[in-house]
Design an enzyme around this catalytic site. Structure first.
Site, short mmCIF file in Angstrom:
data_model
loop_
_atom_site.label_atom_id
_atom_site.label_comp_id
_atom_site.label_asym_id
_atom_site.label_seq_id
_atom_site.Cartn_x
_atom_site.Cartn_y
_atom_site.Cartn_z
N GLU A 1 0.95 -1.32 0.14
CA GLU A 1 0.15 -0.05 -0.08
C GLU A 1 0.80 1.21 -0.06
O GLU A 1 0.51 2.33 -0.54
CB GLU A 1 -0.98 0.04 1.19
CG GLU A 1 -2.11 -1.06 1.15
CD GLU A 1 -1.68 -2.38 1.78
OE1 GLU A 1 -0.32 -2.76 2.16
OE2 GLU A 1 -2.70 -3.26 1.70
N PHE B 1 -11.79 -7.26 13.94
CA PHE B 1 -10.64 -7.57 13.08
C PHE B 1 -10.37 -6.51 12.17
O PHE B 1 -11.08 -6.07 11.41
CB PHE B 1 -11.12 -8.96 12.29
CG PHE B 1 -10.02 -9.42 11.45
CD1 PHE B 1 -8.81 -9.80 11.96
CD2 PHE B 1 -10.17 -9.67 9.99
CE1 PHE B 1 -7.73 -10.32 11.17
CE2 PHE B 1 -9.09 -9.96 9.15
CZ PHE B 1 -7.93 -10.31 9.72
N GLN B 2 -8.94 -6.07 12.06
CA GLN B 2 -8.66 -5.21 11.10
C GLN B 2 -9.16 -4.04 11.16
O GLN B 2 -9.23 -3.24 10.47
CB GLN B 2 -8.66 -5.76 9.54
CG GLN B 2 -7.58 -6.70 9.54
CD GLN B 2 -7.43 -7.17 7.96
OE1 GLN B 2 -8.10 -7.11 7.12
NE2 GLN B 2 -6.21 -7.71 7.52
N LYS C 1 -17.86 -1.01 5.71
CA LYS C 1 -18.26 -2.03 4.70
C LYS C 1 -19.64 -2.02 4.54
O LYS C 1 -20.16 -2.14 3.49
CB LYS C 1 -17.67 -3.34 5.15
CG LYS C 1 -17.72 -4.67 4.08
CD LYS C 1 -17.09 -5.67 4.43
CE LYS C 1 -17.05 -6.80 3.45
NZ LYS C 1 -16.24 -7.95 3.71
N MET D 1 24.23 8.54 3.11
CA MET D 1 24.08 9.97 3.73
C MET D 1 24.08 10.00 5.10
O MET D 1 24.44 10.71 5.50
CB MET D 1 22.34 10.30 3.48
CG MET D 1 22.05 11.94 3.73
SD MET D 1 23.13 12.92 3.07
CE MET D 1 22.20 13.53 1.87
C1 LIG Z 1 12.29 5.38 5.60
C2 LIG Z 1 13.31 6.17 6.05
N1 LIG Z 1 14.19 5.40 6.93
C3 LIG Z 1 15.02 6.30 7.19
C4 LIG Z 1 15.57 7.54 6.69
C5 LIG Z 1 16.80 8.01 7.25
N2 LIG Z 1 18.11 8.17 6.11
C6 LIG Z 1 17.91 9.43 5.23
S1 LIG Z 1 18.94 9.08 4.10
C7 LIG Z 1 19.42 7.58 4.69
C8 LIG Z 1 20.30 6.75 3.42
C9 LIG Z 1 19.74 6.36 2.36
O1 LIG Z 1 20.43 5.37 1.85
P1 LIG Z 1 20.57 5.00 0.49
O2 LIG Z 1 19.02 4.73 -0.08
O3 LIG Z 1 21.25 3.79 0.19
O4 LIG Z 1 21.18 6.10 -0.59
P2 LIG Z 1 22.59 6.81 -0.37
O5 LIG Z 1 22.52 7.98 0.73
O6 LIG Z 1 23.36 5.86 -0.11
O7 LIG Z 1 22.50 7.47 -1.74
C10 LIG Z 1 18.60 7.38 5.39
C11 LIG Z 1 18.82 5.80 6.37
C12 LIG Z 1 14.79 8.00 5.82
N3 LIG Z 1 14.98 9.08 5.23
N4 LIG Z 1 13.46 7.38 5.41
#
Ligand SMILES: Cc1ncc(C[n+]2csc(CCOP(=O)(O)OP(=O)(O)O)c2C)c(N)n1
Lengths: 599, 212
Positions: free
Chosen positions: A87, A149-150, A199, A509
């Protein structure tokens, strides 16, 4: 709905039921040649409302409480349902679809886990003001409150992340409620709306055919700003010697890019954009300084820090744009154009608030502008900054592939109207920095919420909305893992999209921040255990590629682009590469770092 | 290794001298200084429907508005209700409360009331019953009513503005207050002025089309 309204409808129900039963055979005969829609239950009324609204596609996942609505879709030829794997994917696909078509993207889910899975996507759409309407199944009204449920209090859960949401409690009015939610998602400042559909309401008998989508009463959307305020603002801008335009996502959403470009060119005012505003002004124009903020260009951040009058349009002054408020455009008088009055002076004080539609207010400003600001020196200064802070990077042969190179190579291979979607992280920043965006709605990303996993489902939604345009998803290895199940959808639907994984075997990042701010303690950020994405793509039935060397990049990207169907390019990049420039959180935009030792 | 980008280092750049306040206001003599918070009354006319209270209170908590009290009650129109909020915010904060409230669907109209608005609050307090005569005297002094008097407890109702209620509570403290319930303030604009714009409109609508 108030008691008064339901009483009226109960009366109508009694009268109409009587009429229908007496004329039923005639109706059945004339069904073939008459276009007048009829409905027999709440679910059909929901579908009729969507049809009235001109909906063509829906994205969703089946489940117990929403089954009546799916059943009503079964015989419906005008509406194409795209079954998603999750979803969250449905919500992101609808979000990208909504951005590109300008009409709300529709997503559907069952009650409980279906609805909670949608929530991330709704929060994402809410932060980025994207038009989305969600239809969720709910347990029958008699069971609501009994932990059936749900059962989840979907309206309660999604209240803070929707523009508005509705609990439909009456089969007679459910179609009109859907119509109102649709109209609301689209009008003014767009955003996600949700209708929760118990529903018994969707199964409940009704022949009440909904009308066209209508906005709720009392919610007038301002179109033009007050004349005297426009004149004062125009005077301030004409009198400025360091004028700057800040073009936000509202310029894209309000279809005001054309007006903005004409205005900037006529008065020769340099333009920076926000991230959501990328493409609202062509990045290859000499007045363009590209985007400002945490990872924006040095020249955009210098310009925004030094301007004396900032015409900000359709932006909410997010902290990733402003850095510390104390040092944001500290010498500028701010003219703030926004369609949402609550954005005025929320984060940054507006000296000249102009509430209205972006395109209309730019036209008003245009009419009120006296002389072009005498900004000759300022324009030269901006050019000097462009030269002083180039976005160049080295590509030494003996070092691993640079991600910037991959982005530029793909930009060269694709037509101008190609659509780029992204996950969240370093790859997102490189895709924003090194691709040259020349038109609105070419950049589709998750800004306000920063949702990893946005890229692939958004690419699916984008391709469904714009089948004739190239769709490229730049993803991170971490982000792609979060929604890779949607590749099955792209394969099933034969969607010709290209996913490029800028694979640094890390959630890069986070790794970059650990290196800079946490003494290089790389806790839970290195992903050497990631799957082989090319093999995984093949397992899904997509085409998989792997690339590690510079010389193979163009050919591999071309082969992936040529492949008629979804393809995944796993591009192994320099795992130590970082994103610059960088303004540290809450820092001064003018003090952006160009390398780690400057942070 | 990440090379970073070329260009003058932060120390080598010209940086602007200006600053903004934490509220994002340019610190310039003509703009004035910081905004002090002040206490004010906001009245909202809303659709009388389930969920409206949770929408309003959810907004207040989510946006961290500084709220003193919130009351709801029906109006002469069965379809609408009035919510009265007492908040303590700076002027930009008060504008935020108004504009954010106006975005909520069931909210019809919002206004900050003037200082001269008529405002009232009610308190019910229950004191120990040992000194009925003295309790009676203080109740009279504050123009209150004795709601219930028994051998062990006496319950009293006092109505007034916030200051009067606070004073009364102080005065009753000598009898040892067992329990207290305050309603929070409710208010209307003074004189002929309408409390919210929608009410004015509504009135005009009903009076201009009387027999159609
Ligand atoms: C759903 C979610 N969980 C955690 C984060 C925290 N976060 C921000 S950037 C990042 C790294 C993303 O890694 P990747 O997709 O491998 O991209 P890269 O930075 O290596 O290009 C994380 C964990 C987020 N933005 N979104």
């Amino acid at each position: 709905m108030s008691d008064h309204v339901s009483t009226v409808h109960t009366d109508e129900q009694t009268t109409t039921t009587t009429t229908t039963s007496s004329t039923a055979p005639a109706d059945a005969e004339s069904e073939g040649d008459s276009d007048a829609p009829t409905v027999t239950n709440g679910a059909e009324a929901v579908v009729a409302a969507l049809r009235n609204a001109g909906v063509e596609h829906l994205f969703g996942v089946q489940g117990g409480a929403i089954m009546p609505v799916y059943d009503a879709l079964y015989a419906e030829r005008g509406l194409t349902h795209v079954t998603m794997a999750h979803e969250q994917g449905a919500a992101h696909a609808a979000d990208a679809y909504g951005q590109l078509t300008g009409e709300p993207g529709v997503c559907m889910a069952t009650s409980g886990p279906g609805a909670t899975n949608l929530t991330t996507g709704l929060a994402d759409a809410d932060m980025d003001s994207d038009p989305v309407i969600a239809l969720t199944g709910q347990v029958p009204t008699g069971l609501v409150g009994h932990d059936a449920f749900q059962e989840t209090d979907t309206v309660g859960v999604t209240r803070p992340v929707t523009k508005s949401n509705y609990f439909a409690d009456d089969s007679e009015t459910v179609g009109d409620v859907v119509g109102e939610a649709y109209a609301l998602a689209r009008e003014g400042r767009p955003g996600p709306t949700l209708v929760d559909l118990p529903k018994d309401v969707t199964n409940g008998e009704t022949d009440s055919v909904p009308g066209d989508p209508t906005l709720p009463e009392y919610h007038d959307i301002p179109q033009t700003a007050e004349g005297s305020a426009v004149e004062e603002a125009a005077r301030a801008l004409s009198g400025a010697t360091r004028p700057l335009i800040l073009s936000g996502g509202g310029v894209v959403k309000g279809n005001a890019s054309e007006e903005l470009r004409e205005f900037a060119l006529e008065h020769r005012i340099p333009v920076v954009t926000t991230m959501p505003g990328i493409g609202s002004f062509p990045e290859d124009h000499e007045l363009a300084l590209e985007w400002a903020g945490m990872h924006g260009t040095g020249y955009a951040n210098m310009a925004i820090s030094h301007c004396d009058c900032l015409l900000a349009i359709g932006t909410r002054f997010d902290d990733r744009l402003t850095g510390g408020i104390e040092t944001f455009a500290p010498e500028a008088e701010i003219i703030h154009v926004d369609i949402d009055p609550s954005e005025i002076s929320k984060n940054v004080h507006a000296d000249y608030p102009l509430v209205g539609d972006a395109a209309r207010v730019i036209e008003q400003l245009q009419a009120a502008m006296g002389e072009e600001p005498s900004a000759h020196q300022w324009r030269e200064q901006c050019q000097t900054w462009k030269e002083a802070y180039p976005m160049t990077y080295a590509t030494p042969e003996d070092e691993p592939l640079k991600p910037q190179f991959v982005v530029e190579a793909m930009d060269e291979l694709t037509p101008d109207d190609a659509i780029v979607t992204t996950g969240v992280g370093q790859h997102q920043m490189w895709a924003a920095q090194y691709w040259t965006y020349t038109r609105p709605n070419a950049w589709i990303s998750s800004h306000g919420l920063g949702t990893m996993g946005y890229g692939l489902p958004a690419a699916i939604g984008a391709k469904v909305a714009a089948p004739d345009r190239d769709v490229v998803c730049f993803d991170g290895d971490g982000s792609l893992l979060m929604t890779i199940e949607e590749l099955s959808v792209a394969v099933r639907e034969g969607l010709d999209i290209t996913v490029i994984v800028l694979n640094n075997e890390a959630i890069g990042m986070v790794r970059q921040w650990q290196d800079a701010f946490f003494g290089q303690r790389r806790m839970a950020s290195e992903y050497p255990w990631g799957p082989d994405f090319a093999t995984l793509a093949e397992a899904f039935g997509a085409k998989g590629f792997t690339v590690r060397e510079y010389e193979n990049v163009p050919d591999t990207l071309e082969a992936a682009r040529e492949y008629d169907g979804p393809s995944v390019v796993d591009a192994f990049i320099d795992p130590e590469e970082n994103v610059y420039p960088m303004v540290s959180s809450g820092g001064n935009n003018a003090e952006f770092a160009l390398s780690e030792d400057q942070l | 290794m990440s090379q970073g980008l070329d260009g003058p280092r932060p120390e080598a750049r010209e940086t602007p001298e200006g600053r903004r306040s934490p509220q994002g206001i340019r610190l310039d003599p003509k703009n004035g200084a910081e905004h002090e918070p002040r206490r004010t009354v906001i009245s909202a006319l809303v659709q009388h429907e389930p969920g409206v209270l949770s929408k309003v209170s959810g907004l207040v908590s989510r946006r961290q508005f500084n709220i003193e009290s919130l009351t709801v009650g029906s109006t002469t129109n069965p379809e609408t209700a009035r919510i009265t909020l007492v908040i303590e915010e700076s002027t930009p904060g008060i504008r935020q409360v108004e504009t954010q409230l106006e975005k909520l669907l069931p909210v019809i109209s919002v206004r900050e009331l003037n200082n001269d608005a008529v405002r009232r609050e009610l308190v019910v307090l229950k004191v120990h019953g040992e000194k009925p005569d003295e309790v009676h005297a203080i109740t009279e002094m504050y123009g209150g009513t004795i709601l219930d008097a028994g051998p062990r407890t006496i319950s009293v109702e006092i109505t007034g503005d916030e200051q009067k209620i606070d004073d009364a509570i102080d005065a009753f403290a000598q009898f040892d207050i067992r329990e207290i319930a305050r309603t929070g303030q409710t208010a209307l604009a003074r004189g002929e002025e309408w409390t919210t714009h929608a009410e004015e409109e509504r009135y005009e609508r009903t009076t201009t089309v009387p027999n159609e």
